[in-house]
Design a protein around this motif. Structure first.
Motif, mmCIF file in Angstrom:
data_model
loop_
_atom_site.group_PDB
_atom_site.id
_atom_site.type_symbol
_atom_site.label_atom_id
_atom_site.label_comp_id
_atom_site.label_asym_id
_atom_site.label_seq_id
_atom_site.Cartn_x
_atom_site.Cartn_y
_atom_site.Cartn_z
ATOM 1 N N PRO A 80 36.100 31.693 -59.455
ATOM 2 C CA PRO A 80 35.805 30.809 -58.262
ATOM 3 C C PRO A 80 36.679 31.056 -56.965
ATOM 4 O O PRO A 80 37.487 31.194 -57.235
ATOM 5 N N SER A 81 36.860 30.949 -55.989
ATOM 6 C CA SER A 81 37.215 31.890 -54.934
ATOM 7 C C SER A 81 38.847 30.356 -54.826
ATOM 8 O O SER A 81 38.153 29.006 -55.013
ATOM 9 N N THR A 82 39.830 30.185 -55.333
ATOM 10 C CA THR A 82 40.758 29.415 -54.872
ATOM 11 C C THR A 82 40.983 28.275 -53.463
ATOM 12 O O THR A 82 42.073 27.895 -53.238
ATOM 13 N N TRP A 83 40.569 28.909 -52.162
ATOM 14 C CA TRP A 83 40.712 28.761 -51.623
ATOM 15 C C TRP A 83 40.004 27.165 -51.070
ATOM 16 O O TRP A 83 38.635 27.469 -51.511
ATOM 17 N N ASP A 84 40.232 26.731 -50.385
ATOM 18 C CA ASP A 84 38.672 25.423 -49.953
ATOM 19 C C ASP A 84 38.510 25.574 -48.150
ATOM 20 O O ASP A 84 39.570 25.661 -46.769
ATOM 21 N N TYR A 85 37.364 25.956 -47.820
ATOM 22 C CA TYR A 85 37.139 26.664 -47.006
ATOM 23 C C TYR A 85 37.159 25.639 -45.723
ATOM 24 O O TYR A 85 36.870 26.365 -44.337
ATOM 25 N N ASN A 86 37.010 24.587 -46.109
ATOM 26 C CA ASN A 86 37.395 23.522 -45.058
ATOM 27 C C ASN A 86 38.391 23.678 -44.090
ATOM 28 O O ASN A 86 38.799 23.457 -43.451
ATOM 29 N N PHE A 87 39.716 23.869 -45.224
ATOM 30 C CA PHE A 87 40.546 23.931 -44.698
ATOM 31 C C PHE A 87 41.128 25.072 -43.715
ATOM 32 O O PHE A 87 42.131 25.056 -43.034
ATOM 33 N N VAL A 88 40.588 26.495 -45.161
ATOM 34 C CA VAL A 88 40.364 27.333 -43.957
ATOM 35 C C VAL A 88 40.409 27.559 -41.946
ATOM 36 O O VAL A 88 40.876 27.473 -41.609
ATOM 37 N N GLN A 89 38.935 26.667 -42.199
ATOM 38 C CA GLN A 89 38.782 26.212 -40.708
ATOM 39 C C GLN A 89 39.266 25.243 -40.210
ATOM 40 O O GLN A 89 39.185 25.927 -38.539
ATOM 41 N N SER A 90 39.689 25.151 -40.729
ATOM 42 C CA SER A 90 40.848 24.035 -39.922
ATOM 43 C C SER A 90 42.224 24.349 -39.570
ATOM 44 O O SER A 90 43.159 24.461 -38.517
ATOM 45 N N LEU A 91 42.512 26.004 -39.855
ATOM 46 C CA LEU A 91 43.857 26.936 -39.454
ATOM 47 C C LEU A 91 43.899 26.751 -37.990
ATOM 48 O O LEU A 91 42.680 27.377 -37.333
ATOM 49 N N ALA A 106 36.109 32.297 -42.210
ATOM 50 C CA ALA A 106 35.950 31.535 -43.183
ATOM 51 C C ALA A 106 34.362 30.841 -42.683
ATOM 52 O O ALA A 106 33.341 30.447 -43.465
ATOM 53 N N ARG A 107 34.085 30.366 -41.499
ATOM 54 C CA ARG A 107 32.710 30.030 -40.522
ATOM 55 C C ARG A 107 32.042 30.704 -41.153
ATOM 56 O O ARG A 107 30.421 30.360 -41.078
ATOM 57 N N TRP A 108 31.953 32.026 -40.849
ATOM 58 C CA TRP A 108 30.781 32.975 -40.704
ATOM 59 C C TRP A 108 29.833 33.523 -42.082
ATOM 60 O O TRP A 108 29.188 33.433 -42.799
ATOM 61 N N TRP A 109 31.110 33.118 -42.862
ATOM 62 C CA TRP A 109 30.938 33.299 -44.395
ATOM 63 C C TRP A 109 30.340 31.830 -45.255
ATOM 64 O O TRP A 109 28.738 32.186 -46.105
ATOM 65 N N VAL A 110 30.422 30.661 -44.778
ATOM 66 C CA VAL A 110 30.242 29.156 -45.496
ATOM 67 C C VAL A 110 28.508 29.622 -44.518
ATOM 68 O O VAL A 110 27.616 29.031 -45.408
ATOM 69 N N ASN A 111 28.609 29.949 -43.211
ATOM 70 C CA ASN A 111 26.441 29.805 -42.649
ATOM 71 C C ASN A 111 26.291 30.664 -43.064
ATOM 72 O O ASN A 111 25.130 30.818 -43.511
ATOM 73 N N LEU A 112 26.849 31.748 -43.468
ATOM 74 C CA LEU A 112 26.132 33.068 -44.670
ATOM 75 C C LEU A 112 25.504 32.333 -46.629
ATOM 76 O O LEU A 112 24.322 32.519 -46.462
ATOM 77 N N GLY A 113 26.589 31.916 -46.502
ATOM 78 C CA GLY A 113 25.809 30.848 -47.813
ATOM 79 C C GLY A 113 26.309 31.610 -49.388
ATOM 80 O O GLY A 113 25.680 31.490 -50.235
ATOM 81 N N LEU A 114 27.010 32.792 -48.776
ATOM 82 C CA LEU A 114 26.965 33.975 -50.113
ATOM 83 C C LEU A 114 27.958 33.771 -50.464
ATOM 84 O O LEU A 114 29.273 33.922 -52.313
ATOM 85 N N ASN A 115 29.453 32.649 -50.271
ATOM 86 C CA ASN A 115 30.355 31.645 -51.070
ATOM 87 C C ASN A 115 29.728 30.319 -52.495
ATOM 88 O O ASN A 115 30.652 30.327 -52.949
#
Length: 551
Positions: A20-31, A250-259
């Motif tokens: 799985p991804s090693t990144w927390d997308y909540n963290f990435v979206q907060s950058l 990251a917001r786009w990717w999460v909204n797509l749901g492909l993660n």
């Protein structure tokens, strides 16, 4: 989104067990950016004006070359392109000997050669002839302990073209001497860095980060403190641009749901890094956004073909890509339907942006390359399902396309050019040599990252399998052969990129930089498929960790 474990014909679906991804997308979206305050921008503009005057000022030619090299290795070349070209032209005009060499100064001649080629000037390998036609044995003996000369010659040798015997000899000689000096010299850091990867193969952003430390350590009479201060501040400002961009992606990717897809690689951050390394200048955010989205779709569809779909499903999917029509999309299984629709909609989104910004319909050209992708993915799937063992030539004919470099490089043209040309788009869709060589390096470096146990398992064909099956060569001999193909591709791409580039904008740099990013990602293993090692550290350097600067 959990994928069904059974194909439409009732067989079990394969699994590649991707991490799985090693990144927390909540963290990435907060950058957020931290260096867009007016005081920082004012400092940059003031330092830029001082350095423009400095680059154009009178100074010894060798000193000027060293400063130009420092400017580019510190990541500041894009600010001073006009001044650098003018300075190099002045040096060329001032050379009195026919070859253009510096009398009795090989390090300076090698630096001149590298800078001229990297900046699009025509310079022949004959610039080195006077150093090897007199007393070559004495010359080599005197150079063996000249580390600066060896490093300069070594770095220059990677800017060679096919058939340049002098440059090839320079590479062998300098690399052998430097290997013998490893760990035993005060320049050990620089020697290790060069032998690990030459500067011509290194992505600019990461080289800049390393070179700042070296430049600071090497403070001497020729160092320019303003140059170092600007490099640090500019790096942080560009990093702020990247943070904003990747947060939105990251917001786009999460909204797509492909993660949430559990059969494929979730690699948004790594995809962004690929594209930030390809075109790093802050003003080209449109490229990084659009091309990152396309890259995500390439990996998604690649995993559908390589892992998820049955042979019958993949044949049907390829027909949908060829027709570019979603009217009967319900014929596809749900997960594959979702993936195709994401690719279709994302491509149309990129097309809409281009129409809005440039007044040009790019979708037919993107579609043409997607069709090429689909056909080559299907061909590779056929090999797997039929147990066919392709020859190396047969494999490369398909896999240089299937890895997706052509699509990304097409994006580098239409997202960065001021005015699009139908003629150039047709030229690019026919895959000129410079695009092919860049994608070939991407393909071969990816294959070289394959571990020995993966070779034995043989889940997916790689160039190493094909060559070993075809020739009976050992794994070690096979790896050496593939590395030689990488070197040949670099030589050909150098010639095409340095000498012939009909495309305006940063396309030439994108071809070189895709190959550079490939060298980086796959240097110590599969840094894309297993990105929790060097790749994550590189992402932190580029995106997360600013450089400490004087306030």
């Amino acid at each position: 989104m959990a994928a069904s474990g059974v194909t439409s014909n009732g067989s079990e679906r394969r699994s590649a067990n991707f991490r799985p991804s090693t990144w927390d997308y909540n963290f990435v979206q907060s950058l957020r950016s931290g260096y867009w305050e007016e005081r920082y921008m004012e400092r940059v503009e003031k330092m830029k004006e001082e350095l423009k005057d400095f680059i154009c000022s009178e100074m010894p030619q060798v000193e000027k070359l060293e400063h130009i090299d420092a400017v580019q290795r510190l990541g500041l070349g894009y600010h001073f392109e006009v001044e650098i070209k003018k300075a190099l032209q002045t040096i060329i005009n001032g050379k009195t000997n026919r070859s253009g060499a510096f009398d009795d100064d090989l390090p300076a001649t090698a630096l001149l050669f590298r800078l001229l080629r990297q900046n699009g000037f025509n310079v022949e390998q004959g610039i080195f002839e006077r150093f090897i036609t007199e007393d070559v044995s004495n010359f080599k003996e005197s150079l063996r302990e000249d580390v600066q000369g060896l490093l300069s010659l070594y770095e220059a040798s990677f800017c060679g073209f096919k058939g340049e015997a002098i440059i090839d000899e320079a590479k062998i000689f300098s690399s052998t001497c430097l290997e013998n000096l490893k760990g035993y010299h005060i320049w050990a850091k620089k020697i290790d860095h060069a032998l690990d990867m030459p500067v011509h193969w290194r992505p600019n952003r990461l080289e800049a980060r390393w070179f700042m430390d070296m430049y600071e350590e090497d403070q001497c009479d020729r160092s320019n403190p303003i140059l170092l201060d600007l490099a640090k501040l500019d790096f942080n400002i560009v990093q702020s641009v990247y943070r904003d961009e990747v947060s939105k992606l990251a917001r786009w990717w999460v909204n797509l749901g492909l993660n949430k897809m559990d059969f494929c690689r979730d690699r948004l951050m790594e995809h962004y890094l690929w594209n930030a390394l390809m075109i790093y200048e802050p003003q080209f955010g449109a490229f990084r956004e659009m091309s990152t989205k396309i890259t995500c779709m390439i990996t998604l569809m690649d995993d559908v073909y390589d892992v998820f779909g049955s042979w019958e499903e993949l044949q049907l999917l390829t027909k949908f890509i060829e027709r570019w029509d979603i009217s009967q999309i319900d014929k596809l299984p749900l997960t594959i339907r979702t993936c195709f629709l994401a690719m279709y909609n994302t491509t149309n989104e990129v097309g809409y942006w281009t129409m809005k910004e440039q007044g040009f319909n790019i979708i037919p050209y993107l579609h043409k390359l997607w069709v090429n992708q689909g056909k080559t993915w299907l061909e590779e799937a056929k090999w797997y399902h039929e147990g066919h063992k392709p020859t190396l030539k047969e494999y490369l004919n398909a896999s240089v396309t299937s890895i997706g470099g052509h699509l990304v490089l097409l994006c580098s043209y239409f997202t960065t050019s001021d005015k699009l040309s139908k003629e150039i788009l047709e030229y690019l869709c026919n895959i000129p040599n410079v695009m092919y060589c860049s994608s070939l390096i991407l393909r071969l470096t990816n294959d070289l990252s394959t571990l020995s146990d993966e070779l034995v398992r043989g889940d997916n064909f790689k160039s190493l399998h094909c060559y070993m099956n075809e020739t009976g060569a050992s794994e070690e001999a096979t790896r050496q052969h593939i590395k030689s193909l990488v070197q040949d591709a670099w030589k050909q791409m150098n010639e095409d990129a340095f000498c012939y580039n009909p495309c305006p904008g940063p396309f030439r740099g994108a071809c070189l930089n895709l190959a550079r990013a490939s060298q980086l990602f796959y240097q110590y293993g599969d840094g894309h498929g297993i990105p929790d090692r060097e790749t994550k550290d590189n992402l932190k350097l580029i995106l997360i960790q600013p450089i400490l600067i004087k306030q």
